[in-house]
Motif scaffolding. Structure first.
Motif, PDB file in Angstrom:
ATOM      1  N   MET A   1       0.835  -1.177   0.000  1.00 30.44           N
ATOM      2  CA  MET A   1       0.000   0.000   0.000  1.00 30.44           C
ATOM      3  C   MET A   1       0.886   1.249   0.000  1.00 30.44           C
ATOM      4  O   MET A   1       1.854   1.331   0.726  1.00 30.44           O
ATOM      5  N   LEU A   2       0.536   2.202  -0.823  1.00 29.17           N
ATOM      6  CA  LEU A   2       1.258   3.460  -0.885  1.00 29.17           C
ATOM      7  C   LEU A   2       0.828   4.367   0.254  1.00 29.17           C
ATOM      8  O   LEU A   2      -0.292   4.306   0.729  1.00 29.17           O
ATOM      9  N   LYS A   3       1.736   5.229   0.662  1.00 30.88           N
ATOM     10  CA  LYS A   3       1.455   6.244   1.664  1.00 30.88           C
ATOM     11  C   LYS A   3       1.360   7.566   0.917  1.00 30.88           C
ATOM     12  O   LYS A   3       2.187   7.858   0.046  1.00 30.88           O
ATOM     13  N   PHE A   4       0.357   8.361   1.223  1.00 34.40           N
ATOM     14  CA  PHE A   4       0.191   9.645   0.558  1.00 34.40           C
ATOM     15  C   PHE A   4       0.395  10.779   1.540  1.00 34.40           C
ATOM     16  O   PHE A   4       0.009  10.695   2.707  1.00 34.40           O
ATOM     17  N   LEU A   5       1.037  11.841   1.040  1.00 35.59           N
ATOM     18  CA  LEU A   5       1.356  13.008   1.846  1.00 35.59           C
ATOM     19  C   LEU A   5       0.890  14.254   1.115  1.00 35.59           C
ATOM     20  O   LEU A   5       0.882  14.293  -0.115  1.00 35.59           O
ATOM     21  N   ILE A   6       0.531  15.269   1.868  1.00 39.33           N
ATOM     22  CA  ILE A   6       0.171  16.544   1.252  1.00 39.33           C
ATOM     23  C   ILE A   6       1.329  17.520   1.473  1.00 39.33           C
ATOM     24  O   ILE A   6       1.904  17.572   2.563  1.00 39.33           O
ATOM     25  N   CYS A   7       1.684  18.236   0.428  1.00 41.62           N
ATOM     26  CA  CYS A   7       2.775  19.203   0.507  1.00 41.62           C
ATOM     27  C   CYS A   7       2.275  20.459   1.212  1.00 41.62           C
ATOM     28  O   CYS A   7       1.292  21.071   0.778  1.00 41.62           O
ATOM     29  N   ILE A   8       2.949  20.834   2.296  1.00 36.68           N
ATOM     30  CA  ILE A   8       2.551  22.030   3.044  1.00 36.68           C
ATOM     31  C   ILE A   8       3.583  23.150   2.916  1.00 36.68           C
ATOM     32  O   ILE A   8       3.372  24.250   3.414  1.00 36.68           O
ATOM     33  N   ILE A  32      17.224   8.572   4.154  1.00 34.98           N
ATOM     34  CA  ILE A  32      17.955   9.499   5.015  1.00 34.98           C
ATOM     35  C   ILE A  32      16.977  10.032   6.052  1.00 34.98           C
ATOM     36  O   ILE A  32      15.885  10.500   5.710  1.00 34.98           O
ATOM     37  N   GLU A  33      17.383   9.978   7.312  1.00 34.81           N
ATOM     38  CA  GLU A  33      16.521  10.452   8.390  1.00 34.81           C
ATOM     39  C   GLU A  33      16.173  11.922   8.185  1.00 34.81           C
ATOM     40  O   GLU A  33      17.029  12.738   7.847  1.00 34.81           O
ATOM     41  N   GLY A  34      14.886  12.232   8.348  1.00 34.10           N
ATOM     42  CA  GLY A  34      14.430  13.604   8.186  1.00 34.10           C
ATOM     43  C   GLY A  34      14.004  13.941   6.769  1.00 34.10           C
ATOM     44  O   GLY A  34      13.595  15.054   6.487  1.00 34.10           O
ATOM     45  N   TYR A  35      14.118  12.949   5.875  1.00 31.06           N
ATOM     46  CA  TYR A  35      13.726  13.141   4.475  1.00 31.06           C
ATOM     47  C   TYR A  35      12.746  12.051   4.064  1.00 31.06           C
ATOM     48  O   TYR A  35      12.730  10.971   4.633  1.00 31.06           O
ATOM     49  N   VAL A  36      11.942  12.365   3.077  1.00 29.26           N
ATOM     50  CA  VAL A  36      10.974  11.417   2.545  1.00 29.26           C
ATOM     51  C   VAL A  36      11.128  11.407   1.026  1.00 29.26           C
ATOM     52  O   VAL A  36      11.423  12.430   0.411  1.00 29.26           O
ATOM     53  N   ARG A  37      10.966  10.235   0.440  1.00 34.70           N
ATOM     54  CA  ARG A  37      11.091  10.091  -1.014  1.00 34.70           C
ATOM     55  C   ARG A  37       9.704  10.248  -1.633  1.00 34.70           C
ATOM     56  O   ARG A  37       8.786   9.503  -1.318  1.00 34.70           O
ATOM     57  N   GLU A  44       9.552  11.547 -11.357  1.00 34.82           N
ATOM     58  CA  GLU A  44      10.623  10.744 -10.752  1.00 34.82           C
ATOM     59  C   GLU A  44      10.554  10.896  -9.235  1.00 34.82           C
ATOM     60  O   GLU A  44       9.945  11.821  -8.721  1.00 34.82           O
ATOM     61  N   ASP A  45      11.229   9.979  -8.530  1.00 37.81           N
ATOM     62  CA  ASP A  45      11.232  10.086  -7.076  1.00 37.81           C
ATOM     63  C   ASP A  45      12.521  10.729  -6.589  1.00 37.81           C
ATOM     64  O   ASP A  45      13.605  10.421  -7.077  1.00 37.81           O
ATOM     65  N   TYR A  46      12.368  11.653  -5.652  1.00 42.09           N
ATOM     66  CA  TYR A  46      13.488  12.383  -5.063  1.00 42.09           C
ATOM     67  C   TYR A  46      13.248  12.553  -3.572  1.00 42.09           C
ATOM     68  O   TYR A  46      12.112  12.487  -3.103  1.00 42.09           O
ATOM     69  N   LEU A  47      14.329  12.799  -2.836  1.00 38.85           N
ATOM     70  CA  LEU A  47      14.235  13.051  -1.405  1.00 38.85           C
ATOM     71  C   LEU A  47      13.931  14.526  -1.148  1.00 38.85           C
ATOM     72  O   LEU A  47      14.532  15.403  -1.767  1.00 38.85           O
ATOM     73  N   TYR A  48      12.997  14.758  -0.235  1.00 42.71           N
ATOM     74  CA  TYR A  48      12.631  16.105   0.191  1.00 42.71           C
ATOM     75  C   TYR A  48      12.557  16.135   1.708  1.00 42.71           C
ATOM     76  O   TYR A  48      12.318  15.099   2.342  1.00 42.71           O
ATOM     77  N   PRO A  49      12.705  17.327   2.308  1.00 44.63           N
ATOM     78  CA  PRO A  49      12.581  17.413   3.763  1.00 44.63           C
ATOM     79  C   PRO A  49      11.210  16.896   4.224  1.00 44.63           C
ATOM     80  O   PRO A  49      10.172  17.276   3.666  1.00 44.63           O
ATOM     81  N   GLU A  50      11.243  16.037   5.212  1.00 47.25           N
ATOM     82  CA  GLU A  50      10.019  15.416   5.716  1.00 47.25           C
ATOM     83  C   GLU A  50       9.025  16.448   6.247  1.00 47.25           C
ATOM     84  O   GLU A  50       7.805  16.279   6.105  1.00 47.25           O
ATOM     85  N   ASP A  51       9.537  17.541   6.817  1.00 44.90           N
ATOM     86  CA  ASP A  51       8.633  18.539   7.383  1.00 44.90           C
ATOM     87  C   ASP A  51       7.950  19.413   6.326  1.00 44.90           C
ATOM     88  O   ASP A  51       7.174  20.302   6.659  1.00 44.90           O
ATOM     89  N   TYR A  52       8.206  19.161   5.055  1.00 36.29           N
ATOM     90  CA  TYR A  52       7.501  19.832   3.964  1.00 36.29           C
ATOM     91  C   TYR A  52       6.171  19.138   3.651  1.00 36.29           C
ATOM     92  O   TYR A  52       5.407  19.607   2.810  1.00 36.29           O
TER      93      TYR A  52
END
Length: 74
Positions: A1-8, A32-37, A44-52
């Protein structure tokens, strides 16, 4: 199952992320801790700050539809 996030927050990533848009989070080889792909606007998939991002729970009907469409593209 995929996890979905909203960009804030898309500060410094305006070309790659749209604020308030829902993105799928994926597992990658590099974690990497503190980042989400995220699969971003490039497709494409890239790492971004998790708190975004903020995790969201979707109704099962919506979740099934989104998973199907994303998995068809992959």
């Amino acid at each position: 199952m995929l996890k979905f996030l909203i960009c804030i927050n898309n500060e410094n990533y305006e070309a790659s992320l749209e604020k308030w848009k829902i993105y799928p989070a994926v597992k990658g080889e590099e974690e990497i801790e503190g980042y989400v792909r995220i699969i971003d606007e490039s497709g494409e998939d890239y790492l971004y700050p998790e708190d975004y991002f903020f995790p969201i729970e979707l109704p099962s009907v919506v979740l099934e539809k989104l998973e199907k469409e994303y998995l068809e593209k992959v």
